[in-house]
Design an enzyme around this catalytic site. Sequence first.
Site, PDB file in Angstrom:
ATOM      1  N   ARG A  81      46.965  41.859  34.692  1.00  0.00           N
ATOM      2  CA  ARG A  81      47.921  40.766  34.494  1.00  0.00           C
ATOM      3  C   ARG A  81      47.504  39.874  33.317  1.00  0.00           C
ATOM      4  O   ARG A  81      48.190  38.938  32.958  1.00  0.00           O
ATOM      5  CB  ARG A  81      47.983  39.911  35.762  1.00  0.00           C
ATOM      6  CG  ARG A  81      48.465  40.707  36.996  1.00  0.00           C
ATOM      7  CD  ARG A  81      49.728  40.136  37.465  1.00  0.00           C
ATOM      8  NE  ARG A  81      50.305  40.434  38.749  1.00  0.00           N
ATOM      9  CZ  ARG A  81      50.230  41.468  39.551  1.00  0.00           C
ATOM     10  NH1 ARG A  81      49.455  42.461  39.285  1.00  0.00           N
ATOM     11  NH2 ARG A  81      50.918  41.549  40.663  1.00  0.00           N
ATOM     12  N   SER A  82      46.358  40.180  32.716  1.00  0.00           N
ATOM     13  CA  SER A  82      45.839  39.302  31.659  1.00  0.00           C
ATOM     14  C   SER A  82      46.772  39.185  30.452  1.00  0.00           C
ATOM     15  O   SER A  82      46.956  38.079  29.941  1.00  0.00           O
ATOM     16  CB  SER A  82      44.450  39.767  31.202  1.00  0.00           C
ATOM     17  OG  SER A  82      43.555  39.623  32.269  1.00  0.00           O
TER      18      SER A  82
ATOM     19  N   ALA B 152      33.017  41.696  43.181  1.00  0.00           N
ATOM     20  CA  ALA B 152      33.580  40.349  43.311  1.00  0.00           C
ATOM     21  C   ALA B 152      32.659  39.477  44.161  1.00  0.00           C
ATOM     22  O   ALA B 152      32.454  38.293  43.871  1.00  0.00           O
ATOM     23  CB  ALA B 152      34.970  40.422  43.928  1.00  0.00           C
TER      24      ALA B 152
ATOM     25  N   ASP C 123      23.559  33.368  31.135  1.00  0.00           N
ATOM     26  CA  ASP C 123      22.709  33.437  32.335  1.00  0.00           C
ATOM     27  C   ASP C 123      23.504  33.936  33.531  1.00  0.00           C
ATOM     28  O   ASP C 123      23.030  34.738  34.325  1.00  0.00           O
ATOM     29  CB  ASP C 123      22.150  32.041  32.664  1.00  0.00           C
ATOM     30  CG  ASP C 123      21.120  31.604  31.643  1.00  0.00           C
ATOM     31  OD1 ASP C 123      20.655  32.459  30.866  1.00  0.00           O
ATOM     32  OD2 ASP C 123      20.806  30.390  31.610  1.00  0.00           O
TER      33      ASP C 123
ATOM     34  N   LYS D 135      32.841  46.481  33.610  1.00  0.00           N
ATOM     35  CA  LYS D 135      32.232  45.144  33.678  1.00  0.00           C
ATOM     36  C   LYS D 135      30.696  45.166  33.673  1.00  0.00           C
ATOM     37  O   LYS D 135      30.073  44.249  33.153  1.00  0.00           O
ATOM     38  CB  LYS D 135      32.746  44.401  34.920  1.00  0.00           C
ATOM     39  CG  LYS D 135      34.192  43.942  34.769  1.00  0.00           C
ATOM     40  CD  LYS D 135      34.713  43.377  36.076  1.00  0.00           C
ATOM     41  CE  LYS D 135      35.066  41.938  35.922  1.00  0.00           C
ATOM     42  NZ  LYS D 135      35.700  41.372  37.132  1.00  0.00           N
TER      43      LYS D 135
ATOM     44  N   TYR E 271      45.555  38.720  45.840  1.00  0.00           N
ATOM     45  CA  TYR E 271      46.727  37.885  45.534  1.00  0.00           C
ATOM     46  C   TYR E 271      48.034  38.671  45.531  1.00  0.00           C
ATOM     47  O   TYR E 271      49.067  38.159  45.107  1.00  0.00           O
ATOM     48  CB  TYR E 271      46.530  37.120  44.211  1.00  0.00           C
ATOM     49  CG  TYR E 271      46.240  37.992  43.028  1.00  0.00           C
ATOM     50  CD1 TYR E 271      47.258  38.618  42.322  1.00  0.00           C
ATOM     51  CD2 TYR E 271      44.929  38.211  42.625  1.00  0.00           C
ATOM     52  CE1 TYR E 271      46.981  39.435  41.253  1.00  0.00           C
ATOM     53  CE2 TYR E 271      44.646  39.029  41.550  1.00  0.00           C
ATOM     54  CZ  TYR E 271      45.677  39.637  40.871  1.00  0.00           C
ATOM     55  OH  TYR E 271      45.396  40.449  39.817  1.00  0.00           O
TER      56      TYR E 271
ATOM     57  N   ASP F  66      34.057  34.867  36.427  1.00  0.00           N
ATOM     58  CA  ASP F  66      34.678  35.089  37.742  1.00  0.00           C
ATOM     59  C   ASP F  66      34.252  34.032  38.766  1.00  0.00           C
ATOM     60  O   ASP F  66      35.080  33.520  39.524  1.00  0.00           O
ATOM     61  CB  ASP F  66      34.324  36.485  38.280  1.00  0.00           C
ATOM     62  CG  ASP F  66      35.110  37.587  37.582  1.00  0.00           C
ATOM     63  OD1 ASP F  66      36.232  37.314  37.104  1.00  0.00           O
ATOM     64  OD2 ASP F  66      34.600  38.716  37.513  1.00  0.00           O
TER      65      ASP F  66
ATOM     66  N   GLY G  27      32.472  41.152  52.499  1.00  0.00           N
ATOM     67  CA  GLY G  27      32.470  42.084  51.370  1.00  0.00           C
ATOM     68  C   GLY G  27      31.246  41.934  50.490  1.00  0.00           C
ATOM     69  O   GLY G  27      30.697  40.827  50.341  1.00  0.00           O
ATOM     70  N   ALA G  28      30.799  43.051  49.915  1.00  0.00           N
ATOM     71  CA  ALA G  28      29.572  43.046  49.101  1.00  0.00           C
ATOM     72  C   ALA G  28      29.741  43.902  47.842  1.00  0.00           C
ATOM     73  O   ALA G  28      28.803  44.563  47.399  1.00  0.00           O
ATOM     74  CB  ALA G  28      28.397  43.542  49.946  1.00  0.00           C
TER      75      ALA G  28
HETATM   76  P1  ATR Z   1      35.048  44.837  43.758  1.00  0.00           P
HETATM   77  O1  ATR Z   1      34.213  45.072  42.570  1.00  0.00           O
HETATM   78  O2  ATR Z   1      36.484  44.510  43.474  1.00  0.00           O
HETATM   79  O3  ATR Z   1      34.449  43.885  44.728  1.00  0.00           O
HETATM   80  P2  ATR Z   1      34.130  47.172  45.214  1.00  0.00           P
HETATM   81  O4  ATR Z   1      32.799  47.092  44.585  1.00  0.00           O
HETATM   82  O5  ATR Z   1      34.737  48.515  45.369  1.00  0.00           O
HETATM   83  O6  ATR Z   1      35.186  46.298  44.444  1.00  0.00           O
HETATM   84  O7  ATR Z   1      34.078  46.442  46.644  1.00  0.00           O
HETATM   85  C1  ATR Z   1      35.139  46.416  47.495  1.00  0.00           C
HETATM   86  C2  ATR Z   1      34.767  45.687  48.786  1.00  0.00           C
HETATM   87  O8  ATR Z   1      35.820  45.892  49.735  1.00  0.00           O
HETATM   88  C3  ATR Z   1      33.490  46.217  49.433  1.00  0.00           C
HETATM   89  O9  ATR Z   1      32.867  45.173  50.144  1.00  0.00           O
HETATM   90  C4  ATR Z   1      34.062  47.252  50.397  1.00  0.00           C
HETATM   91  O10 ATR Z   1      33.221  47.578  51.476  1.00  0.00           O
HETATM   92  P3  ATR Z   1      32.184  48.834  51.354  1.00  0.00           P
HETATM   93  O11 ATR Z   1      31.029  48.316  50.539  1.00  0.00           O
HETATM   94  O12 ATR Z   1      31.829  49.154  52.756  1.00  0.00           O
HETATM   95  O13 ATR Z   1      32.940  49.933  50.668  1.00  0.00           O
HETATM   96  C5  ATR Z   1      35.280  46.534  50.897  1.00  0.00           C
HETATM   97  N1  ATR Z   1      36.260  47.448  51.494  1.00  0.00           N
HETATM   98  C6  ATR Z   1      37.163  48.220  50.848  1.00  0.00           C
HETATM   99  N2  ATR Z   1      37.885  48.947  51.734  1.00  0.00           N
HETATM  100  C7  ATR Z   1      37.430  48.605  52.984  1.00  0.00           C
HETATM  101  C8  ATR Z   1      37.769  48.987  54.325  1.00  0.00           C
HETATM  102  N3  ATR Z   1      38.751  49.859  54.575  1.00  0.00           N
HETATM  103  N4  ATR Z   1      37.095  48.406  55.347  1.00  0.00           N
HETATM  104  C9  ATR Z   1      36.101  47.514  55.111  1.00  0.00           C
HETATM  105  N5  ATR Z   1      35.724  47.118  53.872  1.00  0.00           N
HETATM  106  C10 ATR Z   1      36.386  47.651  52.827  1.00  0.00           C
END
Ligand code: ATR
Length: 277
Positions: free
Chosen positions: A20-21, A137, A82, A70, A224, A107, A133-134
């Site tokens: 969308r940028s 982002a 940094d 990225k 979003y 970000d 999530g990990a």
């Molecule tokens: P981004 O860089 O956008 O954060 P990513 O590195 O692919 O994308 O991370 C996506 C996040 O969504 C991760 O935390 C992922 O969990 P996993 O590390 O277990 O893959 C989470 N995610 C995506 N689909 C999921 C699902 N169906 N259930 C639970 N977590 C999900």
Amino acid sequence: MNTSTIPVAAVIGHPVNHSRSPRMHNFWLAHFGLEGYYIPLDIDPKKFERSIRNLPELGLVGANITIPYKEKVLKIADKISDRAALVGAANTLTFLPNGGIYADNTDGYGFLQNIKSKYKDWSAREGISVVFGAGGASRAILAALIEDGASDIILANRTRSRADQLRSDFGAKIKVVEWMKVQNYLSEASTIINTTSLGMAGKTDLPIPLNALKKNTLVTDIVYTPIETHLLATAAKMGCRTVDGLGMLIHQAIPGFERWFGIRPGDSQALRELLIK
Ligand code: ATR
């Protein structure tokens, strides 16, 4: 005739059509009546390094970087902020007058500004933050929370090892809990953040029961599309303060536009409507 160079910036990814940028930067260029261009560039992974190195020579002033580049772009940059070094990824490049490439990551800044522009008294310093999530982002958001003074962050991810890795990268302010048990921590939270892609149109919603949410907790989502995710709608019904993910997209773009085109743009309803079309 104006003989000065018209600035050109780009968003670089593979694919890049989803970005969308261009809409956002071209909206601002038109809004301010500035001469300038912002274009999408889909660069083949095999030609990535060579292409990036050539952009300053072609006269570009800078670029945003999106999936899948990225992290990779840090290897090419001549200077790294940094916060980009801490996150291990960059989303904003500025091409310096000497031909060098400066890589930054806005970000986390966009994440904080999005919340603070709606709730001026909010600070990560106060109370416990719960992060779902990990992925990439999440890294940027954890760095931003810590920079803003957070000392208590609960992190849960479906794949536990990725959360453990973030704990080892960012330190003891982060406590990792089981994905299936994170609901037990919601009632203690001041801030709840979804950094996963769950809740996005076409995906399932977060599988986390939300009945323990406390009134006034601040709940925010990086998703979003839709603007009001199931998480945000449920939180709003329960009396929580909510912040949607579109503002993060807008705020992360502001520093780049200002650096490249010389005017600091802002959030607006007209821009938001354009972005969700
Ligand atoms: P981004 O860089 O956008 O954060 P990513 O590195 O692919 O994308 O991370 C996506 C996040 O969504 C991760 O935390 C992922 O969990 P996993 O590390 O277990 O893959 C989470 N995610 C995506 N689909 C999921 C699902 N169906 N259930 C639970 N977590 C999900």
